[in-house]
Design an enzyme around this catalytic site. Structure first.
Site: not given
Lengths: 757, 330
Positions: A237, A724
């Protein structure tokens, strides 16, 4: 075409993962391996005044205690050089080089011991005296200055202030998003092993090549001497995209003890030492006409940077950055101000900037829609743009209308009551909300090697990464497609600096970067196989040229006659070789790879020409929530995500990414928040009991749709990344649904029960 | 983690003796809280005496109710027919806590012994009088969103974080313990945990080496009108911001007996005599419930970041009582 591409092919590494055979960085072992455990600073600002390691040194199993007094001197990172080579920097702090302390839990010493437990225990025995200065930690109270990052340059289009002041309808609000931490399941972990001047590192990183580059710089060895391997990564992430002090610390520990050294961070270290999404305070001004056209949009973000960072490369949460592409608007201001805090460097976290930025912008758009009595979807259609409102470049491929319209239809948006508090289900008030999702469509240079073996198997090698997202699978699908062999014959190797250099796994760029590269390499291999076959006087292809042949069924066949051809095995046998390979580099327009492979040219109009086009993915998130107003509980009841991300390479892995993205968004909206103690600047949220990621019970049914419209201006296959964008727009859609349910507008995420009281 | 000696407890008497003779030893049962705290260096025993294999896991009827073994697992307790039928409040409270995996490891005795989730207690770099007496209370003027609104002292504002005990307070449980001299004694549950005062390092009134062997629940008439409400930051696997164990016995439309226990608001489960007084003898109406809620929170003393608990506590009490009257349904 498309026998494999786009199909919901099962993860090729799925079985390895569920049977525990996929090896993550910390799972390797070396003979004679030692274990490092860092000693962390209690204070966030000041200096180490004295450090007494005597007791720790005497503890069982301890090999050495590294402190600023005896640490290896490391070569400072050359910022200019790193900017030039595109190696993403993280914190510029090399461990144990001096006594200065810039943030709480900064590494100030390191134990190396025979076992992990011994190292961890001895770390408790190091006695430290500090000279403490008052840390700066309060984003609200500390002075804000302009960011010096080139990415944060102020943008003014037209006359935003005047246009806002004279707008017939105005929304002016402040929105806040809390500090978040990444907390992937797999913590940062690495094993460093020196052999003479050569360093091999198993590292949970999103960028093997940038890690190599920075390690080579730090230890002052040629980059060829450093090998970094990250075959499997248990989530990242963004926290594993940067270079953290842990990496040189492991290298140093290994060098000093002359032993391979393993270091695995604890959850509290993950909280303190591996970056975070800086909190934002965003002032949004929307000026509109009565019929809903935006005439001014000002987005002023206050956020933080780390005191220790070089101000040329400081990282800040660019909440106003790419969000400016969301709507057509003639007058725009984008401003970022920063406070210099005693925090570990803020770092990109899944949709950095876009996720909190859209929380603010899309909440404000919902407020505008309510003020104007225009349906929120309609308001977005009124302000639909075909070109980026700042650089004025047309979008390469934008099918957001389909996302809005089809998404609304599938969700049942027409049943939404425009006034709040109209729908009740027992104790629960029910509401609908929506928001736009958006993320850029990046692409980078990449090199890949494809090899056909005489047994009919294929190897594909490229130093891109699979963060758990499905890269292995889509690479195998692409090679299968263009080499005409089944997916199970293809062996993919990723994330190793011994392999041809590809991209860092960041900015959702892996698919668009790697896929055209694999395609080009397969095409080059087809030519090579044809040359090989004809050179060896194969009768099948006599008088034919490359345009007449295709790869399928494990061989080279004539297009005109489906039965005529030769298997790879026959071609290679005739040529008396075991395999044939091609290493190919592809460079998007205006970019250049460092990898000296054969450069395959992609026609400019299909090659991500950012001078001609603006590349963005778009989407729409629709959410239904139930709110128990009495006790402030929000339950997301269903989510529908509809995205326009170019061609979808694998329906199954893309859908899984979308699930994860929605869950990420639920976390931002409702649960995730890191609190600093205001005096010590230490996080009080230190573990997964305090830092609340959503659990299964927080996650409802999620419906996922993609337009699946290839963006051929980005690359010949038209794929853009998915990772994303799917996390954006969720948080504001939830906040907007809460307003629709209750009439209460909450402008601070996460929306926890206390915010209803 | 500090290196420690592991001792297998063969029987109650020898296990108790092993702990009694060593001030730095502790009993180990499920270990779901203790081991975590040892890794964090918050707990630093030099010896663990493992009692997990002692035959104390039975749940059975007694002449006056039921008896629950200290080593019965939380999960097994919550799902036991005797508990589900006669004490659904206890089932609900246990199932509101932790996760399935943890409940299958954690024991009832250990649950009573679980320590606060105050973040300053957990971080050994922070001051904490509970962890290290005399170092000060980090939370008092720090981040205290999850901390106490009742019964705190300037030495400690931590809360007891559990769920099970809140139900036990409402159900008038009695804790049976075995002491150094080999004698058993009983402790009424309301006397089990303590307020921090000047000795926040002491969570409860057990002597060092006393072993919890069981929990007795007397018969009651609350089974069809009780409810455990837990308000938390996510839907599951989070400690309560505020929780309420509510139980009613009615006589026609009037309340004959009532229990209201608030969780996560004090250093111990906070049974509200004021609320119960406001309920008993009154009609079971929203007006009565509101009055009880007001009475319960009247003396609350919130800190800088937990003022919301006062209003949330009131609303949670009302909702829990409403749901209790509704047989546990929303």
């Amino acid at each position: 075409m498309a026998k494999f591409i786009g199909k919901p092919v099962d993860r090729v590494d799925g079985r390895l993962k569920v049977t525990g055979q996929a090896k993550y960085a910390a799972e390797y072992t070396h003979k004679n391996m030692a274990y490092a455990f860092p000693v962390l600073s209690k204070i966030a600002s000041g200096e180490v005044a004295a450090i007494d390691a005597a007791e720790a040194e005497k503890a069982p199993g301890v090999l050495t205690v590294l402190t600023h007094k005896n640490a290896l001197r490391l070569q400072p990172i050359d910022v200019d050089q790193s900017i030039k080579t595109g190696s993403l920097l993280g914190e510029l702090l090399l461990p144990l080089q001096d006594t200065k302390i810039f943030y709480a839990n900064q590494y100030i010493a390191c134990i190396v011991a025979e076992t992990y437990e011994q190292a961890r225990y001895a770390a408790l025995l190091v006695k430290v005296k500090y000279k403490e200065t008052k840390p700066a930690i309060d984003l609200e109270k500390e002075p804000k200055v302009d960011s010096t990052s080139p990415r944060a340059k102020q943008v003014i289009v037209g006359t935003p202030v005047e246009a806002f002041n004279s707008a017939p309808v105005k929304i002016e609000q402040v929105y806040k998003v809390a500090t978040e931490n990444h907390h992937p399941m797999e913590p940062h972990s690495l094993i460093a092993a020196w052999e003479g001047e050569k360093l091999t590192v198993y590292n949970a990183t999103q960028g093997v090549h940038s890690s190599r580059h920075l390690l080579a710089q730090t230890f002052n060895v040629p980059k060829e001497n450093v090998r970094v391997i990250a075959s499997f990564i248990g989530g990242a992430f963004g926290t594993k995209a940067m270079f953290w002090a842990t990496e040189p610390l492991a290298g140093m520990a290994a060098r000093v003890t002359k032993r391979p050294v393993k270091i695995v961070l604890t959850r509290p270290m993950m909280q303190h030492c591996t970056g975070n999404r800086g909190a934002t305070r965003q002032s949004v001004y929307l000026g509109a006409t009565r019929d809903g056209k935006l005439v001014s949009r000002r987005h002023i973000t206050e956020t933080c940077v780390a005191r220790l960072d070089d101000r040329r490369t400081e990282y800040l949460e660019l909440a106003g950055g790419n969000t400016s592409s969301t709507y057509a608007c003639p007058n725009i201001e984008i401003t970022h101000k920063v406070a210099l805090l005693n925090v570990n460097s803020p770092t990109p976290m899944r949709a950095p900037g876009e996720a909190p930025g859209l929380f603010a912008l899309e909440s404000a758009m919902d407020e505008l829609a309510f003020e104007l009595k225009i349906d929120p979807v309609q308001l977005r259609l009124i302000n639909y743009g075909e070109a980026n409102p700042i650089n004025k470049l047309p979008y390469s491929s934008k099918h957001l209308k389909e996302c809005y319209e089809q998404g609304a239809a599938k969700f049942g948006w027409s049943l939404r009551k425009s006034e709040p508090r109209q729908t009740r289900d027992g104790e629960w008030l029910v509401g609908y909300g929506m928001a736009t999702a958006l993320y850029p469509g990046y692409r980078s240079p990449s090199a890949a090697r494809v090899r056909v073996n005489s047994d009919g198997t294929v190897s594909v090698q490229t130093a891109a990464h699979d963060l758990g997202t499905g890269t292995y699978t889509i690479v195998a699908q692409t090679a299968a497609e263009f080499l005409g062999v089944p997916v199970n014959k293809i062996k993919v190797a990723l994330a190793d600096t011994d392999l041809p250099q590809s991209t860092l796994a960041g900015g959702s760029r892996t698919a668009a970067t790697v896929i055209p590269n694999i395609q080009a390499a397969c095409e080059a291999l087809r030519k090579k196989l044809f040359e090989l076959a004809t050179k060896n006087n194969s009768s099948v292809f006599s008088g034919k040229n490359i345009a007449d042949v295709e790869l399928r069924d494990g061989g080279l066949f004539l297009k005109s006659d489906t039965n005529k051809g030769e298997t790879f095995e026959t071609i290679l046998k005739a040529a008396k070789i075991d395999s044939v390979e091609e290493c190919v580099t592809v460079n998007p327009e205006g970019q250049k790879s460092n990898e000296p492979c054969f450069v395959s040219e992609i026609p400019a109009e299909q090659n991500a020409d950012t001078k001609k086009w603006d590349f963005h993915s778009f989407g729409a998130q629709f959410v239904e929530v139930g709110v128990n107003e009495q006790i402030g509980i929000v339950r997301v009841r269903r989510v529908l995500s509809y995205h326009d991300c170019g061609r979808i390479m694998n329906k199954k892995t893309a859908r899984s990414q979308a699930f994860g993205g929605v869950i990420f968004g639920i976390g931002m909206a409702l649960t995730e928040e890191s609190h600093y103690d205001p005096r010590s600047a230490r996080f009080v949220t230190r573990n997964l009991a305090d830092y609340h990621v959503p659990v299964n019970a927080d996650v409802p049914e999620i419906e996922v749709y993609f337009t699946n419209q290839p963006d051929y201006k980005n690359n010949p296959l038209g794929a853009r990344g998915v990772g994303e964008i799917v996390a954006t727009g969720v948080a504001p859609a939830i906040a907007n649904a809460i307003f629709n349910a209750t009439g209460k507008r909450i402008r601070e995420a996460p929306i926890t029960p206390d915010k209803f009281l | 983690m500090r290196p420690f000696k592991y001792t297998e407890g063969k029987d109650e008497t020898s296990a108790v003796r092993a702990v009694v003779v060593n001030r730095e030893s502790k009993f180990l049962a499920g270990g779901t809280n203790l081991i975590d705290l040892m890794k964090e260096y918050v707990e630093r025993p030099n010896e663990l005496v493992d009692v997990s294999q002692l035959p104390l896991a039975q749940i059975k009827n007694t002449s006056n109710g039921i008896s629950i073994g200290a080593l019965a697992k939380n999960g097994a307790t919550a799902n036991h027919p005797l508990v589900r039928q006669n004490y659904p409040l206890l089932s609900m409270a246990i199932l509101a806590g932790a996760s399935g995996q943890l409940r299958n490891m954690a024991t009832n005795g250990g649950n009573l012994m679980q320590r606060t989730r105050c973040q300053y207690f957990y971080d050994i770099a922070m001051p904490c009088n509970k962890r290290e007496p005399g170092t000060g209370c980090g939370a008092l003027e720090g981040i205290n969103r999850i901390h106490a609104i009742f019964g705190w002292s300037d030495k400690c504002v931590a809360t007891y974080p559990g769920d099970m005990a809140n139900a036990l307070y409402a159900l008038d449980a009695v804790v049976r313990v075995k002491g150094a001299n080999g004698q058993e004694r009983t402790i009424p549950i309301q006397d089990f945990h303590r307020l921090p005062g000047n000795e926040p390092q002491k969570d409860n009134n057990l002597e060092h080496g006393e072993l919890i062997i069981g929990i007795d629940l007397p018969k009651n008439n609350f089974a069809n009108k009780s409810y455990y409400l837990k308000v938390r930051d996510r839907a599951s696997y989070a400690f309560a911001l505020v929780s309420v164990a509510a139980a009613l016995e009615t006589d026609g439309s009037n309340i004959r007996q009532a229990r209201v226990v608030l969780g996560s608001v004090a250093h111990k489960p906070w049974r509200s005599g004021e609320a119960e007084k406001a309920l008993v003898g009154k009609p079971a109406t929203d007006a009565t419930f509101n009055a009880a809620a007001e009475a319960a929170l009247k003396e609350a003393k919130p800190l800088a970041h937990n003022g919301y608990k006062v209003e949330l506590g009131k609303r949670a009490i009302v909702l829990a009582l409403q749901r209790a009257m509704n047989g546990g349904a929303e």
